[in-house]
Design an enzyme around this catalytic site. Structure first.
Site, PDB file in Angstrom:
ATOM      1  N   ASP A 127      53.219 107.666  62.953  1.00 18.00           N
ATOM      2  CA  ASP A 127      52.023 108.511  62.899  1.00 18.00           C
ATOM      3  C   ASP A 127      51.849 109.309  64.188  1.00 18.00           C
ATOM      4  O   ASP A 127      52.463 109.010  65.221  1.00 18.00           O
ATOM      5  CB  ASP A 127      50.777 107.654  62.634  1.00 18.00           C
ATOM      6  CG  ASP A 127      50.560 106.580  63.701  1.00 18.00           C
ATOM      7  OD1 ASP A 127      51.561 106.026  64.186  1.00 18.00           O
ATOM      8  OD2 ASP A 127      49.391 106.323  64.057  1.00 18.00           O
ATOM      9  N   GLU A 194      49.960 103.385  64.558  1.00 13.72           N
ATOM     10  CA  GLU A 194      49.868 102.976  65.967  1.00 13.72           C
ATOM     11  C   GLU A 194      48.669 103.609  66.659  1.00 13.72           C
ATOM     12  O   GLU A 194      48.003 102.986  67.476  1.00 13.72           O
ATOM     13  CB  GLU A 194      51.157 103.379  66.707  1.00 13.72           C
ATOM     14  CG  GLU A 194      51.277 102.839  68.122  1.00 13.72           C
ATOM     15  CD  GLU A 194      50.631 103.699  69.192  1.00 13.72           C
ATOM     16  OE1 GLU A 194      50.323 103.168  70.265  1.00 13.72           O
ATOM     17  OE2 GLU A 194      50.397 104.901  68.957  1.00 13.72           O
TER      18      GLU A 194
END
Ligand code: ZN
Length: 489
Positions: A127, A194
């Site tokens: 991400d 994350e």
């Protein structure tokens, strides 16, 4: 001889003794890190840097953006990225088994031929952070177009962390095509969230733990090769051996509200202001110890004679080293738990007295301290002020500190040094990464991305105009390839 002469002689004697100790300690000074000259590194293979850059540009185009509010995420983008990985890296996918867990986290296992060897775990998240609204037009190239221009790949995630994800797969693909079969199992863990929750990484750690995995070491994003390190004024490869904990405290001053035309002598805002000041004015003491201090000690042989003498004689110069390091906020952050009041809430209108004035205080907890220490210090600081203290959510404690003498360290440090031709030093990461959840499966968790950036370059991470040079893409592929071959054989 008069008393004055005697005193002078005693003082002179003391200076000679102290001077002698300083000289001996400086001459015999040893860096806190292991000698890595004995490590046999796998040679570099040819890297098609332009092809790797093209692949990274493609990966940037998937808008795997983690929003603060999960409802704003577009799960289909993660599915597209997964399909793209499978299509782009067929040999790697044939060599490794692939598992999708916790929604979109990926766990790849490249089974080694010797099951008695502890696996290595390599990490990179999928991400990216959003582009700050209103800054889209400041980008030289649109953040999700994946443009290659001026010798670089442009776009959100080109460094953090698709840069690592793609180059890890480039390395694995090249090795798989060449018929490489690791003796030591290699596991690639790629979290999908994350930047917000770390659910994927936590699930991966739990899965590996349930399988009895105890890794030789874990490598995730973190520090880089800094081309203009403030201490040496030259390149240094910084491998973080720990990351700080993270916690946010709310301070609430309850109040009853009412019209501001007839205020009481004290409102919730004044109580809150006192409480925030009391907390901020009670900082954690700075200590010259831990990974931040180890960095300076490791760099001492490459620094000015003054730094070398001081680092070799912390028994004498600790206060000086602390005051010098603390001259910049970034330096100070390496030496203690930081306290940052960030958000404030009073009343919603200028002529309304507040109900429940509230402040948010963000802490980054240094290894050695705990969230309980933070709470205790805050409680002591506010004393009997009528405020309530509470965590916004369960705090993340600081990580364990990884070894700088283990086999894992030696492999990473030898390779980082060989690739960068720069001194290697441990460091403390003041930001957070997915690898903080890997404590249950490894004692040694390192945080290092094998690319070269100046201190100024690092500002594009999470900022405007994030980009990575093709030279850095090449470095990263080569590093991961050599790492897999060195650690895995
Ligand atoms: Zn990241």
């Amino acid at each position: 001889m008069g008393w004055k002469s005697k005193t002078a002689l005693t003082a002179l004697g003391l200076v000679v003794v102290v001077g002698g100790v300083v000289a001996i300690r400086t001459a015999t000074f040893k860096s806190p890190t292991a000698d890595t000259s004995g490590v046999k590194l796998a040679p570099a293979r040819t890297v098609d840097a332009n092809r790797a850059a093209e692949h990274l540009a493609q990966a940037v185009r998937f808008q795997t953006v983690s929003h603060q509010d999960q409802a704003d995420d577009q799960p289909a983008e993660w599915d597209k990225l997964h399909a793209w990985l499978q299509a782009t890296y067929p040999a790697a996918h044939k060599a490794m088994t692939r598992e999708v867990i916790a929604g979109h986290a990926l766990v790849y296992t490249w089974k080694g031929t010797d099951p008695s060897l502890a696996p290595v775990v390599l990490m990179a998240h999928q991400d990216v952070v959003p582009v700050t609204p209103g800054t889209e037009r400041d980008w030289k190239h649109p953040p999700f177009d994946g443009v290659i221009a001026d010798g670089a790949v442009w776009g959100r995630g080109s460094i953090d962390d698709k840069g690592s994800l793609v180059t890890l797969f480039e390395a694995a693909e090249g090795l798989a095509q060449a018929g490489f079969a690791p003796r030591r199992t290699i596991i690639i863990v790629s979290g999908h969230d994350e930047e917000v929750r770390g659910v994927g990484a936590r699930a991966a750690a739990a899965l590996l733990k349930s399988r009895g995995v105890k890794a030789q070491f874990v490598l995730d994003e973190g520090m880089v090769v800094v081309s203009d390190h403030p201490v040496t004024k030259s390149p240094v490869a910084l491998i973080a051996t720990a990351e700080k904990g993270y916690a946010t405290l709310t301070v609430t001053a309850p109040d009853v509200g009412g019209h501001s035309s007839a205020p009481p002598p004290r409102t919730g805002v004044t109580t809150l202001a006192k409480a925030v000041l009391a907390i901020a004015d009670n900082p954690f003491p700075m200590k010259f110890e831990g990974p931040g201090a180890d960095m300076l000690k490791s760099l001492a042989p490459h620094s000015s004679p003054v730094v070398k003498v001081a680092a070799a004689n912390t028994w004498l110069f600790s206060p000086l080293l602390v005051s010098q390091t603390a001259k910049t906020p970034a330096g100070a952050a390496m030496l203690h738990t930081t306290i940052a009041p960030t958000m404030l809430k009073g009343s919603p209108k200028e002529n309304v007295l507040p109900q429940d004035a509230e402040a948010w205080i963000n802490y980054r907890i240094a290894p050695g301290d705990t969230s309980a220490d933070v709470m205790a210090r805050a409680k002591r600081a506010v004393g009997d002020l009528p405020v309530k203290l509470a965590w916004v959510k369960a705090p993340d404690e600081p990580s364990k500190v990884a070894s700088t003498t283990s086999e894992g360290w030696k492999t990473l440090a030898a390779l980082a040094g060989d690739e960068s031709k720069a001194p290697v030093a441990p460091a403390l990461m003041t930001a957070a990464s997915d690898s903080r959840y890997m404590g249950p499966i490894a004692d040694d968790v390192y945080k290092f991305q094998p690319l070269v950036l100046s201190v100024d370059d690092t500002k594009v991470i999470h900022g405007t105009n994030e980009h990575v040079s093709i030279a850095n893409v090449e470095r990263m592929v080569r590093f991961y390839q050599r790492l897999m071959e060195t650690a895995g054989r």
